[in-house]
Design a protein around this motif. Structure first.
Motif, short mmCIF file in Angstrom:
data_model
loop_
_atom_site.label_atom_id
_atom_site.label_comp_id
_atom_site.label_asym_id
_atom_site.label_seq_id
_atom_site.Cartn_x
_atom_site.Cartn_y
_atom_site.Cartn_z
N ALA A 151 0.85 -5.49 2.08
CA ALA A 151 -0.36 -5.89 2.49
C ALA A 151 -0.32 -7.68 2.53
O ALA A 151 0.28 -8.24 1.63
N SER B 121 -2.54 -3.07 10.64
CA SER B 121 -1.51 -4.22 10.43
C SER B 121 -0.61 -4.19 11.40
O SER B 121 -0.36 -3.49 12.24
N HIS C 61 -5.40 -9.18 5.39
CA HIS C 61 -5.83 -7.48 5.28
C HIS C 61 -6.92 -7.60 3.85
O HIS C 61 -7.92 -7.03 4.20
N SER C 62 -6.52 -8.12 2.91
CA SER C 62 -7.31 -8.19 1.68
C SER C 62 -8.73 -9.07 2.13
O SER C 62 -9.95 -8.50 1.80
N LYS D 247 0.79 -1.03 -0.14
CA LYS D 247 0.07 0.02 -0.11
C LYS D 247 0.88 1.22 0.03
O LYS D 247 1.75 1.34 1.11
#
Length: 147
Positions: free
Chosen positions: A32, A102, A36-37, A18
């Motif tokens: 990422a 994160s 996270h996705s 990102k």
């Protein structure tokens, strides 16, 4: 660098990171993960199902007082879209901005992003950890649930 230069730079395309910009115009990257996705996808669907008269957008660039930040998920009203459409980055924060925390994010960094989004016009900022737990923030501070 200007944000338009960053997003049009071919060497920065398809990175597994990102990209954001700090107040000095420098690029900041955070890796990422698929977790996270996955959470981002769940948030997109959840917000879409509960918010009417607007759009849910992933990876939305927002000009802040400290450079361009990219919220993981936002909700924008039809009025916001009528004013800004696909302007990149948005000069004002969408009504709802969501950040997924994160492992590399500190509490201070996330508090700073909350302040930046609220100062730019967000009505609410959510923080979501990698376990899916949400925290809600407005100008009044933390809230037990979304307004």
């Amino acid at each position: 660098m200007e944000w338009s230069q960053i997003i049009s730079d071919p060497t920065l395309q398809d990175l597994p990171y990102k990209i954001e910009q700090n107040e000095w115009g420098h690029i900041e990257m955070s890796p990422a993960s698929n977790k996270h996705s996955f959470i981002q996808g769940v948030l997109l669907i959840m917000i879409y199902q509960h918010c009417q008269n607007g759009r849910v957008l992933p990876e939305c660039s927002i000009q802040t007082a400290k450079g361009v930040k990219v919220a993981a998920v936002v909700w924008v009203s039809e009025q916001f879209l009528a004013e800004f459409n696909t302007t990149t980055p948005y000069p004002r924060a969408p009504e709802l901005c969501v950040e997924i925390i994160s492992p590399s994010n500190s509490d201070a960094e996330m508090a700073h992003k909350i302040d930046l989004y609220l100062a730019r016009g967000a009505q609410e900022v959510w923080l979501c950890d990698l376990n899916g737990h949400l925290r809600f923030h407005t100008y009044d501070g933390p809230h037990p649930q979304s307004t």
